[in-house]
Motif scaffolding. Structure first.
Motif, short mmCIF file in Angstrom:
data_model
loop_
_atom_site.label_atom_id
_atom_site.label_comp_id
_atom_site.label_asym_id
_atom_site.label_seq_id
_atom_site.Cartn_x
_atom_site.Cartn_y
_atom_site.Cartn_z
N CYS A 172 0.83 -1.21 0.00
CA CYS A 172 0.00 0.00 0.00
C CYS A 172 0.86 1.26 0.00
O CYS A 172 0.57 2.24 -0.70
CB CYS A 172 -0.95 0.00 1.20
N ALA A 173 1.94 1.22 0.77
CA ALA A 173 2.84 2.38 0.82
C ALA A 173 3.51 2.58 -0.53
O ALA A 173 3.65 3.70 -1.03
CB ALA A 173 3.87 2.17 1.92
N HIS B 202 2.50 1.62 -3.54
CA HIS B 202 1.62 1.95 -4.67
C HIS B 202 0.62 3.05 -4.34
O HIS B 202 -0.29 3.31 -5.13
CB HIS B 202 0.89 0.70 -5.15
N GLY B 203 0.76 3.66 -3.20
CA GLY B 203 -0.12 4.78 -2.83
C GLY B 203 -1.56 4.37 -2.67
O GLY B 203 -2.49 5.12 -2.99
N PRO C 252 -4.72 3.83 -0.45
CA PRO C 252 -5.16 4.23 0.90
C PRO C 252 -5.71 3.05 1.69
O PRO C 252 -6.46 2.24 1.15
CB PRO C 252 -6.25 5.26 0.60
#
Lengths: 311, 241
Positions: free
Chosen positions: A278-279, A281-282, A284
Motif C-alpha cells: 500500500c505504501a 503503490h499509494g 489508501p
C-alpha cells in the motif's frame, strides 16, 4: 509474524527436540502416556495444557531431572544428561529459584562460575543477561526482596547465561503483572527473530497465542495436537481499502478473498506485506488488522473442556 | 551470540560452591560464629591447669566442637540446595550429579581443614605461651603433626558425613532428626558407642591426645566414605516438581 518467519525461508524442518513414546508412571498413576512430538529448530513452540496435564513432567524428563518409565526425550539426538555441556545448548526456566539472601548479581556470578565461563567474559556475560531481563538496577538487592515477576526474569537471565540456542520455559508468565507479560512477549519475539528456538509451556492460552509458531497440546498425559500455530484456528488479516481490486491483484498468490466491495481477507501473517504494498503503490488503507490463530477454541475443541474450565 | 566457550572443570564447580558460601551470608556467619566460640575459652582455659592437661586436651578442645559444627555445616550446605531448589540450576548446568556432590564434599573438606588449622594452631600457641613449648611437645614435632592430622581427618570426615546426610535426606529438619536419633541410639548401645556416624568423632577427639582410639578413627572415616557413596546413589532419585 509467524507467517513472515516461515516465508523468510528459515529452516523449520529440522527438529531440535525429539520426544518419542514418553511414558511416566508414579505408582499406578500415569502422568504421561506415549507422548511424542518434535520442536522445530528456529521456532517458538507453545506447549499447552491445563494444570496437571503433564507439561512440567515432560519438560523435567527432557531436562534430565526426572527419569521416564519408558520412551525418550532427545535434544539434538541426545538425552540431556549425556550432553557434554548442555547449558550451552539449552537454557531452562522451570521455577524461579534462588537463595533469598544472595543478591541477583551474586546468584548469576555463582552460575557463571559453575558454567565454566572464562574469567574475562564472566562479568560481561552476567551484565549482559541482567540488561536483557532489565534487572540491572536491582542486581545488588537480595533475591528475597524481589517480586515474583523479578524472580521470573532472574530465572530467565540464568537460562541465558550459557548463550543457548534453545530456551525451555515452564509457565514463564506465572506471577508476572501485565507489564511483565508484555516484556515476556517482546523478549520471545526478539529471541525468535534471532533464529533461535524456544519451547514454552503455559496453561493460559492467550499468553502464548500471540507468540508461538508451533503448538503442542497435551491433555491428561497424552498429546492431542502438534501442529503449526497458523494451521490451528487459522488466524487472518482483514483489510479495507477503496482500491481492493488493485491490492488483491498486487498480492497475487497470497490467497486473498474478497469479503465486501472494499474489503479483503488474507491468511495470518500477511499484514506487513499489505502495508508495504500500500505504501509503495499509494493505496489508501482504511483498516488493517490481524486476528491471531484461535488456539483457545482449538484447545477446547480438542480437549473437550468447557470454555471456562481450563485455565 | 557471546564469544568464548566454556572450560568447565572440577575447580570451577568447587569455586562456585565457595562463592555460594561467601555470598550466602548465613553460612559464612555460622562459620565465623564457630571460630568466635573458641575465643573466650582460648582466653580463659588452663590458667591453672597442669601442663600435661594442656597437651592431652589439645585434640578435644581444638576438634570436638569444630567436628560437630562441620557436620551441621555439611548438612546445611547440601540440604539448602534442595530447600531453596537451587539444586535445579546445579543439575541443569552439571547433569553429572555426582560431580556436584564431589564439589560440595571437597568444599566441606577444604573449609574443615582450614578451620582446624586455625583453631589447632591457636590452642597450641595458647598452651605454649602458658606452659612453654616443651609442654606442647615442640621437641617432638611428629607427635604434634600426628595430633594435628588426626583432628583434621576427623573434622573433615564428620563434615563430609553431614554433607552426605544432607544430600540423602534433602532436608535440614530430617537430617537433624536423623543425627539426633542416630546419636541417641549409638550412645545407649555398647557396640555402636563411639563407632556410629555420629559418635565416632567423639571416640577419637574426647580421648587424651596421647591416646588414639583407632577403631573410632577408622569408623569416622568409613562412615564418611559409606554415606558419600549412598548419597551418590541417592542422587538418581527424581527431583520432584
Amino acid at each position: 509474524m509467524v507467517g513472515e518467519r516461515t516465508r523468510s525461508g528459515r529452516d523449520t524442518a529440522a527438529a531440535i527436540v525429539d520426544v518419542r513414546g514418553l511414558t511416566k508412571r508414579y505408582g499406578r498413576v500415569a502422568a504421561l502416556q506415549d507422548v511424542s512430538f518434535t520442536v522445530p529448530a528456529g521456532a517458538v513452540t507453545g506447549f499447552l495444557g491445563a494444570n496437571g496435564s503433564g507439561k512440567t513432567t515432560t519438560l523435567r524428563i527432557l531436562l534430565g531431572l526426572v527419569a521416564p518409565t519408558s520412551g525418550s526425550a532427545l535434544i539434538h539426538g541426545r538425552p540431556y544428561r549425556e550432553m557434554s555441556d548442555p547449558a550451552r545448548t539449552v537454557g531452562a526456566v522451570l521455577e524461579p529459584t534462588a537463595h533469598p539472601a544472595r543478591t541477583g548479581l551474586d546468584h548469576l556470578r555463582c552460575l557463571a562460575l559453575a558454567l565454566g565461563l572464562p574469567r574475562r567474559s564472566r562479568r560481561h556475560a552476567v551484565d549482559e543477561v541482567l540488561g536483557t531481563v532489565e534487572l540491572t538496577a536491582a542486581a545488588d538487592r537480595p533475591v528475597g526482596t524481589y517480586s515474583l515477576g523479578m524472580r521470573g526474569r532472574l530465572a530467565i537471565a540464568c537460562a541465558l547465561l550459557g548463550d543457548p540456542e534453545l530456551l525451555v520455559l515452564d509457565e514463564p508468565a506465572n506471577g508476572l503483572d501485565p507489564e511483565g507479560i508484555r516484556w515476556l512477549r517482546r523478549f520471545l519475539r526478539g529471541w525468535a527473530a534471532q533464529g533461535r528456538s524456544a519451547l514454552v509451556s503455559s496453561h493460559v492460552l492467550a499468553e502464548v497465542a500471540q507468540t508461538v509458531d508451533h503448538v503442542v497440546i497435551i491433555e491428561r498425559g497424552r498429546v492431542v495436537l502438534a501442529a503449526e500455530a497458523a494451521a490451528v484456528g487459522a488466524g487472518r488479516v482483514e483489510v479495507r481499502t477503496p482500491q481492493a481490486d488493485q491490492l488483491a491483484e498486487l498480492l497475487g498468490g497470497a490467497g486473498a478473498v474478497r469479503t465486501g466491495h472494499d474489503s479483503l481477507r488474507l491468511p495470518y501473517g500477511w499484514a506487513e506485506r499489505v502495508g508495504q504494498l500500500c505504501a509503495l503503490h499509494g493505496i489508501p488503507l482504511v483498516e488493517l488488522h490481524t486476528t491471531g490463530p484461535d488456539l483457545e477454541r482449538a484447545f477446547f475443541e480438542l480437549t473437550g473442556r468447557a470454555a471456562g474450565g481450563a485455565a | 551470540m557471546r564469544a568464548g566457550g566454556t572450560t568447565k572443570t572440577r575447580q570451577h564447580l568447587v569455586a562456585a560452591e565457595l562463592l555460594k558460601i561467601l555470598t550466602g551470608r548465613w553460612q559464612l556467619v555460622g562459620l565465623m560464629a564457630v571460630l568466635a566460640v573458641h575465643a573466650l575459652p582460648l582466653l580463659l582455659w588452663g590458667a591453672q591447669a597442669e601442663p600435661a592437661l594442656e597437651w592431652n586436651g589439645l585434640r578435644s578442645r581444638s576438634g570436638w566442637l569444630l567436628a560437630y559444627a562441620m557436620m551441621f555445616f555439611g548438612v546445611v550446605l547440601t540440604s539448602s540446595e534442595f530447600r531453596f531448589r537451587t539444586v535445579t540450576h546445579s543439575w541443569l548446568i552439571t547433569p553429572g550429579r555426582v560431580r556436584v556432590l564431589v564439589a560440595q564434599v571437597t568444599v566441606v573438606a577444604l573449609i574443615g581443614a582450614l578451620l582446624t588449622t586455625a583453631v589447632f594452631t591457636a590452642w597450641w600457641l595458647r598452651g605454649a605461651s602458658r606452659h612453654g613449648v616443651a609442654a606442647m611437645r615442640a621437641d617432638r614435632p611428629a607427635e604434634v603433626l600426628s595430633a594435628y592430622l588426626i583432628v583434621v581427618v576427623v573434622v573433615c570426615a564428620t563434615g563430609i558425613t553431614g554433607a552426605a546426610l544432607g544430600a540423602i535426606t534433602r532436608s535440614l529438619g530430617l537430617a537433624a532428626a536423623t543425627i539426633a536419633v542416630c546419636g541417641l541410639v549409638e550412645a545407649v548401645s555398647d557396640g555402636g558407642r563411639f563407632h556410629g556416624p555420629v559418635t565416632a568423632p567423639s571416640g577419637v577427639l574426647l580421648w587424651p591426645t596421647t591416646e588414639t582410639n583407632a577403631t573410632s578413627l577408622s569408623a569416622a572415616i568409613a562412615w564418611a566414605v559409606i554415606l558419600t557413596a549412598v548419597a551418590s546413589a541417592s542422587l538418581r532419585r527424581d527431583l520432584p516438581s
